[in-house]
Design a protein around this motif. Structure first.
Motif, short mmCIF file in Angstrom:
data_model
loop_
_atom_site.label_atom_id
_atom_site.label_comp_id
_atom_site.label_asym_id
_atom_site.label_seq_id
_atom_site.Cartn_x
_atom_site.Cartn_y
_atom_site.Cartn_z
N LEU A 61 -8.33 72.20 -5.58
CA LEU A 61 -7.76 70.88 -5.81
C LEU A 61 -6.97 70.44 -4.59
CD1 LEU A 61 -6.17 71.47 -9.34
CD2 LEU A 61 -8.50 70.74 -8.84
N GLU A 62 -7.08 69.17 -4.23
CA GLU A 62 -6.24 68.60 -3.17
C GLU A 62 -5.88 67.18 -3.58
OE1 GLU A 62 -6.08 67.32 1.51
OE2 GLU A 62 -7.66 68.66 0.85
N VAL A 63 -4.59 66.87 -3.52
CA VAL A 63 -4.12 65.54 -3.85
C VAL A 63 -4.24 64.67 -2.62
CG1 VAL A 63 -2.16 64.17 -4.65
CG2 VAL A 63 -2.57 66.44 -5.61
N ASP B 169 3.63 74.50 -15.20
CA ASP B 169 3.01 73.24 -14.83
C ASP B 169 3.24 73.07 -13.34
OD1 ASP B 169 3.86 71.16 -17.71
OD2 ASP B 169 2.36 72.71 -17.46
N TYR B 170 2.31 72.44 -12.65
CA TYR B 170 2.44 72.20 -11.23
C TYR B 170 2.46 70.70 -10.97
CZ TYR B 170 1.21 77.10 -11.01
OH TYR B 170 1.20 78.45 -11.20
N PHE B 171 3.29 70.27 -10.05
CA PHE B 171 3.37 68.88 -9.63
C PHE B 171 3.07 68.88 -8.14
CE2 PHE B 171 4.91 67.07 -13.50
CZ PHE B 171 5.49 68.16 -14.15
N LEU B 172 1.93 68.29 -7.79
CA LEU B 172 1.47 68.30 -6.40
C LEU B 172 1.56 66.90 -5.81
CD1 LEU B 172 -1.76 70.44 -6.91
CD2 LEU B 172 0.50 71.24 -6.25
N ASP B 173 2.04 66.82 -4.59
CA ASP B 173 2.12 65.56 -3.86
C ASP B 173 0.95 65.46 -2.90
OD1 ASP B 173 5.58 66.16 -3.85
OD2 ASP B 173 4.59 64.57 -4.99
N ALA B 174 0.72 64.27 -2.37
CA ALA B 174 -0.38 64.04 -1.43
C ALA B 174 -0.36 65.09 -0.33
CB ALA B 174 -0.27 62.63 -0.85
N GLY B 175 -1.53 65.67 -0.06
CA GLY B 175 -1.67 66.68 0.97
C GLY B 175 -1.54 68.10 0.48
N GLN B 176 -1.04 68.31 -0.74
CA GLN B 176 -0.89 69.67 -1.26
C GLN B 176 -2.18 70.12 -1.93
OE1 GLN B 176 2.81 69.24 -3.58
NE2 GLN B 176 3.64 70.76 -2.15
N ARG B 177 -2.44 71.42 -1.83
CA ARG B 177 -3.65 72.03 -2.36
C ARG B 177 -3.30 73.18 -3.29
NH1 ARG B 177 -7.13 72.83 3.16
NH2 ARG B 177 -7.44 70.63 3.61
N LEU B 178 -4.22 73.44 -4.21
CA LEU B 178 -4.06 74.54 -5.16
C LEU B 178 -5.45 75.01 -5.54
CD1 LEU B 178 -1.77 75.99 -6.80
CD2 LEU B 178 -2.18 74.29 -8.58
N PRO C 102 -0.52 55.25 -9.46
CA PRO C 102 -1.84 55.89 -9.44
C PRO C 102 -1.87 57.08 -8.48
CG PRO C 102 -1.90 53.84 -8.20
CD PRO C 102 -0.54 53.92 -8.84
N ALA C 103 -2.82 57.96 -8.71
CA ALA C 103 -3.03 59.12 -7.85
C ALA C 103 -4.53 59.31 -7.66
CB ALA C 103 -2.40 60.36 -8.47
N ARG C 104 -4.87 60.07 -6.64
CA ARG C 104 -6.29 60.40 -6.43
C ARG C 104 -6.37 61.88 -6.09
NH1 ARG C 104 -7.90 56.51 -3.16
NH2 ARG C 104 -7.47 57.66 -1.27
N LEU C 105 -7.25 62.56 -6.80
CA LEU C 105 -7.44 64.00 -6.67
C LEU C 105 -8.83 64.27 -6.11
CD1 LEU C 105 -6.30 66.86 -7.44
CD2 LEU C 105 -7.54 66.60 -9.58
N SER C 106 -8.92 65.12 -5.13
CA SER C 106 -10.21 65.64 -4.67
C SER C 106 -10.32 67.06 -5.20
CB SER C 106 -10.29 65.66 -3.15
OG SER C 106 -10.40 64.38 -2.64
N TRP C 107 -11.50 67.42 -5.69
CA TRP C 107 -11.69 68.78 -6.18
C TRP C 107 -13.09 69.25 -5.83
CZ3 TRP C 107 -15.47 69.69 -9.82
CH2 TRP C 107 -15.94 68.58 -10.53
N ALA C 108 -13.20 70.55 -5.71
CA ALA C 108 -14.49 71.17 -5.40
C ALA C 108 -14.57 72.49 -6.16
CB ALA C 108 -14.63 71.41 -3.90
N ARG C 109 -15.78 72.93 -6.35
CA ARG C 109 -15.99 74.24 -6.97
C ARG C 109 -16.96 75.02 -6.10
NH1 ARG C 109 -17.29 73.83 -12.47
NH2 ARG C 109 -16.93 71.61 -12.47
N HIS C 110 -16.82 76.31 -6.11
CA HIS C 110 -17.82 77.13 -5.44
C HIS C 110 -18.02 78.42 -6.20
CE1 HIS C 110 -15.22 80.18 -3.54
NE2 HIS C 110 -14.35 79.22 -3.40
N ARG C 111 -19.25 78.90 -6.08
CA ARG C 111 -19.58 80.21 -6.66
C ARG C 111 -19.12 81.25 -5.67
NH1 ARG C 111 -20.78 81.17 -11.53
NH2 ARG C 111 -21.90 83.01 -10.87
N ASN C 112 -18.27 82.13 -6.10
CA ASN C 112 -17.69 83.12 -5.19
C ASN C 112 -18.77 83.94 -4.48
OD1 ASN C 112 -15.24 82.17 -6.06
ND2 ASN C 112 -14.94 83.83 -7.52
N SER C 113 -19.78 84.39 -5.18
CA SER C 113 -20.80 85.24 -4.57
C SER C 113 -21.80 84.45 -3.74
CB SER C 113 -21.54 86.02 -5.65
OG SER C 113 -22.17 85.13 -6.54
N ALA D 19 -1.53 74.11 4.02
CA ALA D 19 -1.42 72.65 4.01
C ALA D 19 -2.53 72.04 4.83
CB ALA D 19 -0.07 72.21 4.54
N ALA D 20 -2.94 70.83 4.42
CA ALA D 20 -4.03 70.12 5.11
C ALA D 20 -3.59 69.70 6.49
CB ALA D 20 -4.45 68.90 4.31
#
Length: 127
Positions: A50-52, A67-76, A93-104, A126-127
């Motif tokens: 996740l990246e805000v 619970d986590y509160f993330l500001d712009a530029g923070q990743r988890l 408003p907020a905008r979240l970018s997210w990605a998934r990957h298969r570990n293997s 940090a980004a």
């Protein structure tokens, strides 16, 4: 959801994933204020990143008390299986970018040791 400005708990730290070892497709998710909570699910063997991009985002993980509160530029990131719940925090408003990957599938063998155990969360640089 708590609209008060509540500090996030300290994020656990482990070695970061090696970016060159990942081939990710990022998804953008707008989070309008006062919208219902969105759910993101990641399966066993997947890691959710996740990246805000904009605003402040509330993130919680089923089964964890924090619970986590993330500001712009923070990743988890979270290793699956995991269900995350996200929403814009406060009245903006907020905008979240997210990605998934298969570990293997996308990590080379030397980077595999950097992936946390299922259900663990890590903080990326940090980004």
């Amino acid at each position: 959801m708590n609209s008060l400005h509540t500090p996030s708990p300290a994020l656990p730290t482990v070695p970061p994933l090696r970016p060159q070892a990942l081939a990710l497709q990022w998804n953008r998710q707008p989070l309008p204020p006062l919208q219902a909570v969105q759910a993101l699910e990641f399966r066993t063997g997947e890691t959710g990143l996740l990246e805000v991009e904009q605003g402040r985002v509330w993130v919680t993980c089923d089964g964890l008390l924090e619970d986590y509160f993330l500001d712009a530029g923070q990743r988890l990131s979270f290793a699956g299986p995991v269900r995350l719940r996200v929403s814009a925090e406060g009245g903006r408003p907020a905008r979240l970018s997210w990605a998934r990957h298969r570990n293997s599938d996308v990590l080379d063998r030397s980077a595999a040791a950097d992936v946390p155990a299922p259900g663990a969360s890590i903080r990326l640089q940090a980004a």
